[in-house]
Scaffold this motif. Structure first.
Motif, PDB file in Angstrom:
ATOM      1  N   ASP A 144       0.837  -1.191   0.000  1.00 19.08           N
ATOM      2  CA  ASP A 144       0.000   0.000   0.000  1.00 19.08           C
ATOM      3  C   ASP A 144       0.882   1.254   0.000  1.00 19.08           C
ATOM      4  OD1 ASP A 144       0.846   0.450   2.632  1.00 19.08           O
ATOM      5  OD2 ASP A 144      -0.992  -0.367   3.529  1.00 19.08           O
ATOM      6  N   LEU A 145       0.266   2.416   0.121  1.00 19.67           N
ATOM      7  CA  LEU A 145       1.023   3.657   0.007  1.00 19.67           C
ATOM      8  C   LEU A 145       1.987   3.874   1.167  1.00 19.67           C
ATOM      9  CD1 LEU A 145      -1.681   6.113  -1.405  1.00 19.67           C
ATOM     10  CD2 LEU A 145       0.082   4.830  -2.633  1.00 19.67           C
ATOM     11  N   THR A 146       1.802   3.135   2.259  1.00 18.57           N
ATOM     12  CA  THR A 146       2.744   3.225   3.381  1.00 18.57           C
ATOM     13  C   THR A 146       3.918   2.264   3.213  1.00 18.57           C
ATOM     14  OG1 THR A 146       1.751   1.501   4.783  1.00 18.57           O
ATOM     15  CG2 THR A 146       0.767   3.712   4.866  1.00 18.57           C
ATOM     16  N   GLU A 149       2.561  -4.508   3.309  1.00 17.75           N
ATOM     17  CA  GLU A 149       1.902  -5.492   2.463  1.00 17.75           C
ATOM     18  C   GLU A 149       0.398  -5.468   2.727  1.00 17.75           C
ATOM     19  OE1 GLU A 149       3.565  -9.390   2.657  1.00 17.75           O
ATOM     20  OE2 GLU A 149       5.610  -8.695   2.315  1.00 17.75           O
ATOM     21  N   ALA A 150      -0.386  -5.524   1.673  1.00 22.09           N
ATOM     22  CA  ALA A 150      -1.838  -5.497   1.788  1.00 22.09           C
ATOM     23  C   ALA A 150      -2.442  -6.342   0.673  1.00 22.09           C
ATOM     24  CB  ALA A 150      -2.364  -4.064   1.710  1.00 22.09           C
ATOM     25  N   LYS A 151      -3.593  -6.898   0.965  1.00 19.73           N
ATOM     26  CA  LYS A 151      -4.261  -7.765  -0.011  1.00 19.73           C
ATOM     27  C   LYS A 151      -5.061  -6.911  -0.991  1.00 19.73           C
ATOM     28  CE  LYS A 151      -6.119 -11.866   0.817  1.00 19.73           C
ATOM     29  NZ  LYS A 151      -7.034 -12.936   1.287  1.00 19.73           N
ATOM     30  N   ILE A 152      -4.873  -7.201  -2.278  1.00 26.02           N
ATOM     31  CA  ILE A 152      -5.626  -6.504  -3.319  1.00 26.02           C
ATOM     32  C   ILE A 152      -6.550  -7.449  -4.070  1.00 26.02           C
ATOM     33  CG2 ILE A 152      -3.898  -6.777  -5.169  1.00 26.02           C
ATOM     34  CD1 ILE A 152      -4.556  -3.814  -5.922  1.00 26.02           C
ATOM     35  N   GLY A 153      -6.374  -8.751  -3.880  1.00 22.36           N
ATOM     36  CA  GLY A 153      -7.218  -9.733  -4.563  1.00 22.36           C
ATOM     37  C   GLY A 153      -7.384 -10.988  -3.746  1.00 22.36           C
ATOM     38  N   ALA A 154      -8.524 -11.633  -3.914  1.00 23.51           N
ATOM     39  CA  ALA A 154      -8.830 -12.880  -3.205  1.00 23.51           C
ATOM     40  C   ALA A 154      -9.011 -14.005  -4.213  1.00 23.51           C
ATOM     41  CB  ALA A 154     -10.096 -12.716  -2.370  1.00 23.51           C
ATOM     42  N   ILE A 155      -8.643 -15.212  -3.803  1.00 16.95           N
ATOM     43  CA  ILE A 155      -8.819 -16.397  -4.640  1.00 16.95           C
ATOM     44  C   ILE A 155      -9.483 -17.481  -3.803  1.00 16.95           C
ATOM     45  CG2 ILE A 155      -7.609 -18.306  -5.779  1.00 16.95           C
ATOM     46  CD1 ILE A 155      -5.631 -16.391  -6.878  1.00 16.95           C
ATOM     47  N   PRO A 174     -13.593  -0.619  -4.241  1.00 16.54           N
ATOM     48  CA  PRO A 174     -14.653  -0.891  -3.271  1.00 16.54           C
ATOM     49  C   PRO A 174     -14.521   0.009  -2.045  1.00 16.54           C
ATOM     50  CG  PRO A 174     -12.932  -2.507  -3.032  1.00 16.54           C
ATOM     51  CD  PRO A 174     -12.551  -1.652  -4.211  1.00 16.54           C
ATOM     52  N   ASP A 175     -15.576   0.048  -1.241  1.00 12.12           N
ATOM     53  CA  ASP A 175     -15.519   0.705   0.058  1.00 12.12           C
ATOM     54  C   ASP A 175     -14.731  -0.213   0.991  1.00 12.12           C
ATOM     55  OD1 ASP A 175     -15.951   1.696   2.613  1.00 12.12           O
ATOM     56  OD2 ASP A 175     -18.028   2.267   2.217  1.00 12.12           O
ATOM     57  N   LEU A 176     -13.498   0.139   1.277  1.00 14.07           N
ATOM     58  CA  LEU A 176     -12.625  -0.749   2.055  1.00 14.07           C
ATOM     59  C   LEU A 176     -13.114  -0.917   3.489  1.00 14.07           C
ATOM     60  CD1 LEU A 176      -9.079   0.304   0.763  1.00 14.07           C
ATOM     61  CD2 LEU A 176     -10.496  -1.627   0.031  1.00 14.07           C
ATOM     62  N   SER A 177     -13.954  -0.013   3.975  1.00  7.57           N
ATOM     63  CA  SER A 177     -14.469  -0.181   5.330  1.00  7.57           C
ATOM     64  C   SER A 177     -15.373  -1.405   5.439  1.00  7.57           C
ATOM     65  CB  SER A 177     -15.224   1.076   5.769  1.00  7.57           C
ATOM     66  OG  SER A 177     -16.467   1.202   5.092  1.00  7.57           O
ATOM     67  N   HIS A 178     -15.935  -1.859   4.323  1.00  7.53           N
ATOM     68  CA  HIS A 178     -16.807  -3.025   4.347  1.00  7.53           C
ATOM     69  C   HIS A 178     -16.053  -4.300   4.717  1.00  7.53           C
ATOM     70  CE1 HIS A 178     -20.076  -1.085   1.550  1.00  7.53           C
ATOM     71  NE2 HIS A 178     -19.921  -0.461   2.704  1.00  7.53           N
ATOM     72  N   GLY A 191      -3.546  -5.583   6.063  1.00  7.29           N
ATOM     73  CA  GLY A 191      -4.700  -4.824   5.622  1.00  7.29           C
ATOM     74  C   GLY A 191      -5.144  -5.197   4.220  1.00  7.29           C
ATOM     75  N   VAL A 192      -6.156  -4.473   3.759  1.00  6.69           N
ATOM     76  CA  VAL A 192      -6.716  -4.652   2.423  1.00  6.69           C
ATOM     77  C   VAL A 192      -6.576  -3.329   1.679  1.00  6.69           C
ATOM     78  CG1 VAL A 192      -8.799  -5.192   1.106  1.00  6.69           C
ATOM     79  CG2 VAL A 192      -8.361  -6.356   3.277  1.00  6.69           C
ATOM     80  N   THR A 193      -6.263  -3.396   0.404  1.00  3.91           N
ATOM     81  CA  THR A 193      -6.137  -2.187  -0.395  1.00  3.91           C
ATOM     82  C   THR A 193      -6.877  -2.357  -1.707  1.00  3.91           C
ATOM     83  OG1 THR A 193      -4.570  -0.493  -1.158  1.00  3.91           O
ATOM     84  CG2 THR A 193      -3.968  -2.805  -1.562  1.00  3.91           C
ATOM     85  N   SER A 194      -6.813  -1.350  -2.547  1.00  8.28           N
ATOM     86  CA  SER A 194      -7.488  -1.383  -3.843  1.00  8.28           C
ATOM     87  C   SER A 194      -6.671  -0.575  -4.841  1.00  8.28           C
ATOM     88  CB  SER A 194      -8.890  -0.785  -3.730  1.00  8.28           C
ATOM     89  OG  SER A 194      -8.814   0.605  -3.456  1.00  8.28           O
TER      90      SER A 194
END
Length: 228
Positions: A144-146, A149-155, A174-178, A191-194
């Motif tokens: 991510d911007l920091t 490591e962050a997840k951008i995709g799920a399998i 997506p709304d990452l708060s969800h 974390g999760v990112t987009s």
């Protein structure tokens, strides 16, 4: 919701139905369609399918889902039959379902999953997003911007009598708060990112077309070796 067949583009395998849905397809409807197509393929009928779409907000539970990881059931929760734990789907996340008959391809589930990972990673690279797989962690990862490591995709997949179901999802905007309602895939430390969070504006059709352009390499990776 409108379905479009990707006949306007050069598909890498005419024997597969390449489908793109605009709008949002309710998750339970998509699951029922997948199940029907899977049953047909197992029976030796029907056509293989790659389906690109988005869902209204939903949490999905895989066969290893732990109820303690459902932190806030603010959306519908659906048991899916796929492998893995809890996952979120919703607007701004592009999902690709891959229903193929591996009896006609390499009969290797691990190879199939790795080929999907490679497909997503190569497509993300086309948008200057450097992504990677981590053997001990499910999913597609980036920084991510920091720099974390962050997840951008799920399998997540299910294979029954060598016919695959489910597939992968990539976070465009997506709304990452969800994602806060679950522990995504049981991994709390990251974390999760987009793509949007990384400063990349990518429309769904733009993503679909880029993914399709890379599909030939994916199919080659799961093909039966010529010397077998």
């Amino acid at each position: 919701m409108t379905d479009a067949h990707l006949s306007d583009f050069a598909t890498p395998d005419a024997g597969i139905e390449w489908r793109r849905s605009t709008g949002q397809v309710p998750y339970r409807d998509a699951l029922a369609q997948q199940q029907a197509r899977s049953d047909a393929l197992i029976a030796g009928e029907g056509q293989e399918l790659v389906w690109m779409l988005e869902h209204p907000p939903v949490y999905t539970a895989g066969t290893s889902a732990d109820g303690s990881e459902l932190v806030d059931a603010r959306f519908d929760v659906v048991e899916t039959g796929r492998g893995g734990r809890y996952t979120y789907h919703g607007p701004g996340q592009r999902v690709t379902y891959v229903l193929l008959d591996l009896k006609n391809r390499a009969r290797d589930v691990r190879q199939f999953v790795h080929a999907m990972e490679g497909w997503v990673i190569a497509t993300l690279a086309d948008f200057d997003v450097q992504a990677f797989a981590v053997p001990e962690r499910v999913g597609i990862w980036t920084h991510d911007l920091t720099g974390a490591e962050a997840k951008i995709g799920a399998i997540g997949v299910r294979v029954r009598r060598w016919v695959t179901m489910h597939g992968f999802a990539v976070n465009l905007s997506p709304d990452l708060s969800h994602f806060g309602g679950i522990v995504p895939c049981g991994i709390a430390e990251y974390g999760v990112t987009s793509m949007a969070a990384l400063g990349k504006t990518v429309a769904p059709d733009e993503w679909d077309e880029a993914l399709l352009a890379r599909a030939g390499n994916f199919l080659e990776a799961i093909s039966i070796p010529e010397n077998s």
